[in-house]
Design a protein around this motif. Structure first.
Motif, PDB file in Angstrom:
ATOM      1  N   ALA A  21      47.259  43.096  53.169  1.00 24.33           N
ATOM      2  CA  ALA A  21      47.251  43.904  54.393  1.00 24.33           C
ATOM      3  C   ALA A  21      45.957  43.707  55.187  1.00 24.33           C
ATOM      4  N   ALA A  22      44.846  43.560  54.459  1.00 23.99           N
ATOM      5  CA  ALA A  22      43.567  43.374  55.156  1.00 23.99           C
ATOM      6  C   ALA A  22      43.502  42.022  55.853  1.00 23.99           C
ATOM      7  N   GLY A  23      44.140  41.000  55.241  1.00 23.06           N
ATOM      8  CA  GLY A  23      44.207  39.692  55.873  1.00 23.06           C
ATOM      9  C   GLY A  23      42.839  39.104  56.169  1.00 23.06           C
ATOM     10  N   ARG A  24      42.714  38.490  57.336  1.00 18.82           N
ATOM     11  CA  ARG A  24      41.475  37.815  57.715  1.00 18.82           C
ATOM     12  C   ARG A  24      40.368  38.779  58.125  1.00 18.82           C
ATOM     13  N   ARG A  25      40.702  40.051  58.234  1.00 17.38           N
ATOM     14  CA  ARG A  25      39.668  41.031  58.590  1.00 17.38           C
ATOM     15  C   ARG A  25      38.695  41.265  57.438  1.00 17.38           C
ATOM     16  N   LEU A  26      39.068  40.841  56.246  1.00 20.75           N
ATOM     17  CA  LEU A  26      38.250  41.098  55.062  1.00 20.75           C
ATOM     18  C   LEU A  26      37.385  39.872  54.761  1.00 20.75           C
ATOM     19  N   PRO A  27      36.066  40.020  54.690  1.00 22.30           N
ATOM     20  CA  PRO A  27      35.201  38.877  54.334  1.00 22.30           C
ATOM     21  C   PRO A  27      35.524  38.379  52.930  1.00 22.30           C
ATOM     22  N   ARG A  28      35.184  37.137  52.685  1.00 26.22           N
ATOM     23  CA  ARG A  28      35.514  36.527  51.399  1.00 26.22           C
ATOM     24  C   ARG A  28      34.860  37.260  50.232  1.00 26.22           C
ATOM     25  N   VAL A  29      33.610  37.637  50.392  1.00 26.77           N
ATOM     26  CA  VAL A  29      32.917  38.345  49.310  1.00 26.77           C
ATOM     27  C   VAL A  29      33.633  39.655  48.986  1.00 26.77           C
ATOM     28  N   ALA A  31      36.819  40.406  49.550  1.00 23.32           N
ATOM     29  CA  ALA A  31      38.138  40.144  48.962  1.00 23.32           C
ATOM     30  C   ALA A  31      38.016  39.794  47.480  1.00 23.32           C
ATOM     31  N   GLU A  32      37.059  38.942  47.143  1.00 22.93           N
ATOM     32  CA  GLU A  32      36.905  38.553  45.748  1.00 22.93           C
ATOM     33  C   GLU A  32      36.371  39.706  44.906  1.00 22.93           C
ATOM     34  N   THR A  33      35.514  40.539  45.485  1.00 18.51           N
ATOM     35  CA  THR A  33      35.015  41.713  44.764  1.00 18.51           C
ATOM     36  C   THR A  33      36.141  42.693  44.470  1.00 18.51           C
ATOM     37  N   ILE A  34      36.985  42.939  45.457  1.00 20.27           N
ATOM     38  CA  ILE A  34      38.125  43.846  45.249  1.00 20.27           C
ATOM     39  C   ILE A  34      39.054  43.291  44.173  1.00 20.27           C
ATOM     40  N   GLY A  35      39.321  41.993  44.227  1.00 21.34           N
ATOM     41  CA  GLY A  35      40.190  41.398  43.214  1.00 21.34           C
ATOM     42  C   GLY A  35      39.634  41.566  41.813  1.00 21.34           C
ATOM     43  N   CYS A  36      38.344  41.271  41.637  1.00 23.49           N
ATOM     44  CA  CYS A  36      37.723  41.428  40.310  1.00 23.49           C
ATOM     45  C   CYS A  36      37.717  42.886  39.864  1.00 23.49           C
ATOM     46  N   ALA A  37      37.422  43.806  40.792  1.00 23.00           N
ATOM     47  CA  ALA A  37      37.347  45.229  40.438  1.00 23.00           C
ATOM     48  C   ALA A  37      38.710  45.761  40.005  1.00 23.00           C
ATOM     49  N   VAL A  38      39.764  45.394  40.728  1.00 25.27           N
ATOM     50  CA  VAL A  38      41.106  45.864  40.366  1.00 25.27           C
ATOM     51  C   VAL A  38      41.538  45.286  39.024  1.00 25.27           C
ATOM     52  N   ALA A  39      41.294  43.993  38.822  1.00 25.92           N
ATOM     53  CA  ALA A  39      41.653  43.378  37.544  1.00 25.92           C
ATOM     54  C   ALA A  39      40.886  44.009  36.386  1.00 25.92           C
ATOM     55  N   ALA A 112      40.889  34.745  53.002  1.00 30.26           N
ATOM     56  CA  ALA A 112      40.097  34.718  51.770  1.00 30.26           C
ATOM     57  C   ALA A 112      40.737  35.491  50.629  1.00 30.26           C
ATOM     58  N   GLY A 113      41.577  36.472  50.944  1.00 31.89           N
ATOM     59  CA  GLY A 113      42.175  37.287  49.892  1.00 31.89           C
ATOM     60  C   GLY A 113      43.445  36.725  49.309  1.00 31.89           C
ATOM     61  N   SER A 114      43.886  35.535  49.766  1.00 27.43           N
ATOM     62  CA  SER A 114      45.186  35.025  49.319  1.00 27.43           C
ATOM     63  C   SER A 114      45.184  34.693  47.828  1.00 27.43           C
ATOM     64  N   PHE A 115      44.135  34.005  47.342  1.00 29.57           N
ATOM     65  CA  PHE A 115      44.133  33.644  45.928  1.00 29.57           C
ATOM     66  C   PHE A 115      43.991  34.863  45.016  1.00 29.57           C
ATOM     67  N   PRO A 116      43.010  35.760  45.226  1.00 26.97           N
ATOM     68  CA  PRO A 116      42.958  36.941  44.348  1.00 26.97           C
ATOM     69  C   PRO A 116      44.208  37.803  44.441  1.00 26.97           C
ATOM     70  N   ALA A 117      44.860  37.868  45.608  1.00 25.84           N
ATOM     71  CA  ALA A 117      46.096  38.642  45.721  1.00 25.84           C
ATOM     72  C   ALA A 117      47.193  38.034  44.853  1.00 25.84           C
ATOM     73  N   LEU A 118      47.324  36.709  44.885  1.00 25.42           N
ATOM     74  CA  LEU A 118      48.331  36.055  44.052  1.00 25.42           C
ATOM     75  C   LEU A 118      48.036  36.260  42.564  1.00 25.42           C
ATOM     76  N   VAL A 119      46.770  36.174  42.197  1.00 29.05           N
ATOM     77  CA  VAL A 119      46.413  36.366  40.783  1.00 29.05           C
ATOM     78  C   VAL A 119      46.726  37.795  40.338  1.00 29.05           C
ATOM     79  N   LEU A 120      46.471  38.780  41.205  1.00 30.78           N
ATOM     80  CA  LEU A 120      46.792  40.167  40.852  1.00 30.78           C
ATOM     81  C   LEU A 120      48.300  40.369  40.719  1.00 30.78           C
ATOM     82  N   LEU A 121      49.083  39.737  41.582  1.00 37.52           N
ATOM     83  CA  LEU A 121      50.543  39.801  41.427  1.00 37.52           C
ATOM     84  C   LEU A 121      50.971  39.166  40.105  1.00 37.52           C
ATOM     85  N   PHE A 122      50.343  38.067  39.764  1.00 41.17           N
ATOM     86  CA  PHE A 122      50.606  37.397  38.486  1.00 41.17           C
ATOM     87  C   PHE A 122      50.291  38.343  37.327  1.00 41.17           C
ATOM     88  N   GLN A 123      49.169  39.027  37.418  1.00 48.87           N
ATOM     89  CA  GLN A 123      48.777  39.987  36.393  1.00 48.87           C
ATOM     90  C   GLN A 123      49.811  41.105  36.271  1.00 48.87           C
TER      91      GLN A 123
END
Length: 582
Positions: A21-29, A31-39, A112-123
């Motif tokens: 949902a955040a899409g390109r509005r979210l900086p890469r750092v 997006a990756e921080t959110i992905g790691c924190a949720v996982a 930037a959030g596409s890869f962590p989003a896919l990994v979270l869906l995988f999880q």
């Protein structure tokens, strides 16, 4: 604690939705921080549930409780096996996201959030599959996992090879899914239930095994064994690993394949183990035959590879065969040993892929011959790669060695020879790579044989070739190998694993003198094979007797589909005698 079970699936789903949902509005750092924190939050939750695990911990999502003994809701089961696997999945996802921090050279059209989003869906898909007690929802979660895995395998969509590998993955796994769904339909037609326990009870009430139970068994297990990459369903795995990004390979070989093995064990033990299912002798025969075939094919093909990622993929196939042999013994102590083996293998194999990713991103190659002696400047990576190879061999006190020793003791002499030989051959291939690539041992390999799959001239997955290896890319495999080592050193962990799979207190996985000696024998044999291989020049031509086997791995989807059908027929034939006599 039961009410927390749905959160293990919901948290990564919500995290992925937020990143998209955040899409390109979210900086890469961010997006990756959110992905790691949720996982990481999901991993903590899974560990908490594991501590409080119980076979009676059941949660009907949304309050859809069974009425009159019949249920239509989604049921999650918080036993030790399911929560333990969910915890393993989540920890490995955290490791993958940490390893891939600032990793990809993302094209402009991808946020930037596409890869962590896919990994979270995988999880989410993997955790849901591990926890569900409903056969249809197991299929749904497995397909969620598969769809995301297709996207992750072909993540570098601008490369034709990635698209081809993802297509092979998608076609073969989709056909396996259709087979599983057909088997579920047969079971629902017979029992009117989708819960695994309820299906098993209704089958037992119906009477002895018959053609419908046999067909359902073969079809349901086909889809699961496709995911497990068991022969002859395994052909997609090396092709996918050769093109998938390194962090994705860490997940595919680290946990997704093992989920297929877990599913086969869970479905048989819960659905087909009763009087109305498949007799134990027939199930043991089916799993043992496929396991031995898988282990031998994987080990021989592993030794023949020079493409390091394909070599590790065939190693995964070989070890999957050993896992199947272990669960096919249908003994609680053997199943506990397999669980310990899987736990430690996940860390070791993910670490080896992480080290291979460093080679790819530094030198633009994963070709054993082309890299000869070029990685002498990476002593830490060399040490990690060698340790990973010794872990695959089952050297004490790694958890792989402990789990392997327990299964060897439960299986007896013939299985002991198989386990020692397969673990030594696959580990020997890894140590051979280490000797040539990191230490430059032996003469430079000869010219390329025809039709050989090589790994040179690969595109780095980072922003160009890396000079200094990032600390995260070293720390992640080091921690994974430390976890693999700890699995064999902490008695409380092995005891908990054994009890989680029904082993008696005195028969939980533990080291014995014979187990230590067999582990040492595997490691010594692996080192000897590697030393013998590097003493002379690498063979220009493959061993003649392996050429028919190599030709079977043609890369053609049609051939792989034919082998899938043959594997389904073989499964049915191996389980047929009990139906005829029943």
């Amino acid at each position: 604690m039961n009410h927390l079970l749905p959160l293990v699936v919901a948290l990564p789903l919500l995290g992925a939705a937020a990143l998209v949902a955040a899409g390109r509005r979210l900086p890469r750092v961010a997006a990756e921080t959110i992905g790691c924190a949720v996982a990481a939050a999901t991993a903590v939750l899974a560990v908490v549930l594991l501590v409080h695990a119980s076979p009676d911990a059941v949660e009907w999502v949304g309050g859809w409780q069974p009425k009159g003994g019949e249920g239509v809701g989604i049921v999650l089961v918080g036993d030790a096996a399911g929560t333990g696997l969910a915890a393993l999945v989540s920890v490995l996802v955290v490791a993958v996201l940490a390893y891939s921090w600032h990793y990809f050279d993302e094209p402009p059209q991808r946020h930037a959030g596409s890869f962590p989003a896919l990994v979270l869906l995988f999880q989410a898909g993997m955790c849901g599959f591990a926890l569900t007690g409903d056969l249809f929802n197991a299929f749904v979660f497995f397909e969620l996992m598969s769809v995301v895995a297709y996207a992750l395998t072909g993540y570098r969509v601008e490369e034709a090879r990635a698209v081809q590998g993802a297509l092979t993955f998608g076609v073969v796994n989709s056909l396996g899914a259709y087979a599983t769904l057909t088997g579920i339909v047969l079971l629902y037609a017979r029992t009117g239930e989708l819960g695994m326990r309820q299906i098993g009870q209704r089958l037992d009430a119906h009477g002895g095994p018959d053609a419908l139970a046999l067909a359902a068994f073969a079809l349901v297990l086909t889809g699961l064994l496709v995911k497990a990459a068991a022969a002859p369903f395994h052909f997609w795995l090396p092709d996918a690993h050769a093109v998938a990004p390194t962090p994705v390979c860490m997940l595919l070989s680290g946990v997704m394949v093992e989920l297929g093995v877990y599913g086969a064990w869970r479905v048989y033990a819960t659905v087909f183990a009763g009087s109305g299912g498949i007799p134990a002798a027939d199930a043991e025969r089916a799993l043992a035959v496929l396991g031995v075939l898988t282990a031998l094919v994987g080990a021989v093909m592993c030794w023949q590879q020079r493409h390091i990622k394909r070599l590790l993929a065939f190693s995964t196939v070989a070890h999957t065969g050993l896992f199947l042999v272990g669960i096919g013994l249908l003994k609680p102590e053997a199943t506990g040993g397999v669980a310990m083996y899987v736990l430690s293998h996940a860390g070791a194999k993910a670490a080896l892929f992480a080290c291979t990713g460093i080679l790819l991103d530094r030198y633009g190659s994963v070709d054993e011959h082309e890299l000869h002696g070029r990685a002498r400047e990476l002593p830490l990576v060399a040490a990690l790669f060698v340790i990973g190879g010794l872990a695959l061999a089952g050297l004490a006190p790694f958890g792989t060695g402990l789990g392997k020793a327990v299964v060897e003791e439960a299986g007896g002499g013939g299985f002991t020879v198989l386990f020692v030989a397969v673990s030594a051959l696959t580990a020997g291939a890894v140590l051979r790579v280490a000797a040539r690539v990191f230490f430059g041992l032996g003469p430079k390999p000869l010219g390329d044989p025809p039709n050989e799959t090589k790994g040179e001239d690969e595109e780095p997955e980072t922003r160009g070739r890396i000079g200094r290896v990032p600390g995260t890319m070293i720390a992640v495999p080091a921690l994974l190998l430390a976890g693999s080592l700890a699995a064999g050193l902490v008695p409380a962990l092995s005891t908990a694993v054994g009890r989680g799979f029904g082993a008696e207190a005195g028969r939980a996985p533990h080291w014995t003198l014979s187990g230590v000696l067999l582990a040492l024998a595997s490691a010594v044999l692996a080192a000897g094979l590697a030393a013998a291989a590097v003493r002379g020049p690498a063979r220009r031509e493959p061993y003649r007797w392996t050429q028919p086997l190599r030709r079977l791995h043609s890369g053609h989807i049609g051939d792989y589909v034919a082998w899938l059908l043959a594997g389904t027929a073989l499964l049915g034939a191996l389980a047929l005698p009990g139906v005829l006599t029943g």
